[in-house]
Design a protein around this motif. Sequence first.
Motif, PDB file in Angstrom:
ATOM      1  N   ARG A 150       3.608  -7.700  11.595  1.00  0.00           N
ATOM      2  CA  ARG A 150       4.783  -6.825  11.574  1.00  0.00           C
ATOM      3  C   ARG A 150       4.967  -6.116  10.236  1.00  0.00           C
ATOM      4  N   SER A 151       4.605  -6.749   9.155  1.00  0.00           N
ATOM      5  CA  SER A 151       4.889  -6.243   7.810  1.00  0.00           C
ATOM      6  C   SER A 151       4.409  -4.813   7.569  1.00  0.00           C
ATOM      7  N   PRO A 152       3.150  -4.465   7.848  1.00  0.00           N
ATOM      8  CA  PRO A 152       2.720  -3.081   7.605  1.00  0.00           C
ATOM      9  C   PRO A 152       3.396  -2.069   8.536  1.00  0.00           C
ATOM     10  N   LEU A 153       3.769  -2.519   9.729  1.00  0.00           N
ATOM     11  CA  LEU A 153       4.435  -1.620  10.671  1.00  0.00           C
ATOM     12  C   LEU A 153       5.812  -1.219  10.158  1.00  0.00           C
ATOM     13  N   VAL A 211       5.378   1.766   7.944  1.00  0.00           N
ATOM     14  CA  VAL A 211       5.120   2.975   8.735  1.00  0.00           C
ATOM     15  C   VAL A 211       6.416   3.498   9.343  1.00  0.00           C
ATOM     16  N   GLU A 212       7.206   2.603   9.895  1.00  0.00           N
ATOM     17  CA  GLU A 212       8.466   3.007  10.516  1.00  0.00           C
ATOM     18  C   GLU A 212       9.441   3.572   9.485  1.00  0.00           C
ATOM     19  N   TYR A 213       9.443   2.964   8.287  1.00  0.00           N
ATOM     20  CA  TYR A 213      10.318   3.460   7.223  1.00  0.00           C
ATOM     21  C   TYR A 213       9.924   4.887   6.825  1.00  0.00           C
ATOM     22  N   GLN A 214       8.608   5.115   6.727  1.00  0.00           N
ATOM     23  CA  GLN A 214       8.134   6.448   6.360  1.00  0.00           C
ATOM     24  C   GLN A 214       8.559   7.491   7.396  1.00  0.00           C
ATOM     25  N   ASP A 271      10.910  22.849   2.904  1.00  0.00           N
ATOM     26  CA  ASP A 271       9.779  21.916   2.925  1.00  0.00           C
ATOM     27  C   ASP A 271      10.083  20.673   2.096  1.00  0.00           C
ATOM     28  N   VAL A 272       9.707  19.540   2.636  1.00  0.00           N
ATOM     29  CA  VAL A 272       9.911  18.270   1.944  1.00  0.00           C
ATOM     30  C   VAL A 272       8.688  17.983   1.084  1.00  0.00           C
ATOM     31  N   ASP A 273       8.929  17.614  -0.170  1.00  0.00           N
ATOM     32  CA  ASP A 273       7.833  17.313  -1.087  1.00  0.00           C
ATOM     33  C   ASP A 273       7.111  16.043  -0.641  1.00  0.00           C
ATOM     34  N   PRO A 274       5.841  16.115  -0.245  1.00  0.00           N
ATOM     35  CA  PRO A 274       5.090  14.931   0.211  1.00  0.00           C
ATOM     36  C   PRO A 274       5.004  13.851  -0.868  1.00  0.00           C
ATOM     37  N   GLN A 275       4.923  14.268  -2.124  1.00  0.00           N
ATOM     38  CA  GLN A 275       4.824  13.303  -3.212  1.00  0.00           C
ATOM     39  C   GLN A 275       6.092  12.464  -3.333  1.00  0.00           C
ATOM     40  N   ARG A 276       7.218  13.132  -3.088  1.00  0.00           N
ATOM     41  CA  ARG A 276       8.500  12.412  -3.148  1.00  0.00           C
ATOM     42  C   ARG A 276       8.560  11.339  -2.065  1.00  0.00           C
ATOM     43  N   ILE A 277       8.107  11.708  -0.868  1.00  0.00           N
ATOM     44  CA  ILE A 277       8.090  10.748   0.238  1.00  0.00           C
ATOM     45  C   ILE A 277       7.138   9.593  -0.068  1.00  0.00           C
ATOM     46  N   ALA A 278       5.952   9.947  -0.584  1.00  0.00           N
ATOM     47  CA  ALA A 278       4.953   8.920  -0.900  1.00  0.00           C
ATOM     48  C   ALA A 278       5.485   7.934  -1.930  1.00  0.00           C
ATOM     49  N   THR A 279       6.218   8.442  -2.912  1.00  0.00           N
ATOM     50  CA  THR A 279       6.783   7.564  -3.948  1.00  0.00           C
ATOM     51  C   THR A 279       7.830   6.624  -3.370  1.00  0.00           C
ATOM     52  N   GLU A 280       8.718   7.193  -2.539  1.00  0.00           N
ATOM     53  CA  GLU A 280       9.759   6.376  -1.918  1.00  0.00           C
ATOM     54  C   GLU A 280       9.151   5.282  -1.041  1.00  0.00           C
ATOM     55  N   ALA A 325       6.127   4.001  -1.279  1.00  0.00           N
ATOM     56  CA  ALA A 325       5.419   3.037  -2.119  1.00  0.00           C
ATOM     57  C   ALA A 325       6.382   2.012  -2.710  1.00  0.00           C
ATOM     58  N   VAL A 326       7.536   2.473  -3.151  1.00  0.00           N
ATOM     59  CA  VAL A 326       8.549   1.558  -3.707  1.00  0.00           C
ATOM     60  C   VAL A 326       9.040   0.595  -2.633  1.00  0.00           C
ATOM     61  N   PHE A 327       9.323   1.142  -1.466  1.00  0.00           N
ATOM     62  CA  PHE A 327       9.779   0.317  -0.338  1.00  0.00           C
ATOM     63  C   PHE A 327       8.728  -0.732   0.039  1.00  0.00           C
ATOM     64  N   ALA A 328       7.460  -0.311   0.125  1.00  0.00           N
ATOM     65  CA  ALA A 328       6.370  -1.214   0.513  1.00  0.00           C
ATOM     66  C   ALA A 328       6.187  -2.317  -0.518  1.00  0.00           C
ATOM     67  N   ASP A 329       6.288  -1.965  -1.792  1.00  0.00           N
ATOM     68  CA  ASP A 329       6.105  -2.961  -2.858  1.00  0.00           C
ATOM     69  C   ASP A 329       7.230  -3.975  -2.859  1.00  0.00           C
ATOM     70  N   ARG A 330       8.458  -3.487  -2.658  1.00  0.00           N
ATOM     71  CA  ARG A 330       9.624  -4.364  -2.671  1.00  0.00           C
ATOM     72  C   ARG A 330       9.586  -5.368  -1.517  1.00  0.00           C
ATOM     73  N   GLY A 331       9.054  -4.941  -0.370  1.00  0.00           N
ATOM     74  CA  GLY A 331       9.041  -5.827   0.798  1.00  0.00           C
ATOM     75  C   GLY A 331       7.702  -6.479   1.079  1.00  0.00           C
ATOM     76  N   CYS A 332       6.731  -6.307   0.175  1.00  0.00           N
ATOM     77  CA  CYS A 332       5.392  -6.853   0.417  1.00  0.00           C
ATOM     78  C   CYS A 332       5.399  -8.381   0.395  1.00  0.00           C
ATOM     79  N   VAL A 333       4.878  -8.990   1.457  1.00  0.00           N
ATOM     80  CA  VAL A 333       4.833 -10.459   1.552  1.00  0.00           C
ATOM     81  C   VAL A 333       3.396 -10.945   1.753  1.00  0.00           C
TER      82      VAL A 333
END
Length: 208
Positions: free
Chosen positions: A46-49, A52-55, A70-79, A81-89
């Motif tokens: 479930r963790s990686p999904l 994906v859902e957050y993105q 247009d939405v900056d792709p880099q901004r999304i990627a950064t957000e 990445a932070v979310f994934a790192d914070r919840g990585c188990v």
Amino acid sequence: IMSSIDVVKKRIIADPLYAADIENLKKDILLKGEKIKTLVAEVKERSPLVVVEYQEKLNNRLKDLMGMVDVDPQRIATEVAVFADRGCVDEEVTRLESHLVQLKDILEGGGQVGRKLDFLIQEMNRESNTIASKANDIQIVKATIELKSEIEKIRERNARMVTVDRAAKNGDTVTLDYIGTVDGVAFEGGRAENYDLTLGSNTFIPGF
């Protein structure tokens, strides 16, 4: 040639269930371990999904807020990445998988069980608590609650062994140190400390 084993008895553990039906107790704990294994696998899957859902949600939210801009792709990627790192188990899941292998080895290996399980249960609880604190998904939260429940059941079964102050008898588990000698000389592999022996099991020397 004269051989002998010098034994120092350290404690006696007695419990009607443990003494009379230790194999069933071990099987029960192993079943709990399999349940935990399934729950850990659910968290792992479930963790990686969740990322994906957050993105996807973040993309949709920004599009709603910014309209045609247009939405900056880099901004999304950064957000993301932070979310994934914070919840990585990943590390916690890997350690729990390792602990489950140890759980099986301890129960099937014989000898000292109680204290080893005590330590292992503490480690499993620590990893479960960390996953729970990082969880940002309801499915992972639910799996973690079940996980902690199963670990507690293992702890309760392991705690059925209690130390008693009396002469040892068949069916008791005695913790002892021993040294084996041949003609007064200790031999390799003939020494152990804090060895748990169930009296009457015939797993030590004849008569024991």
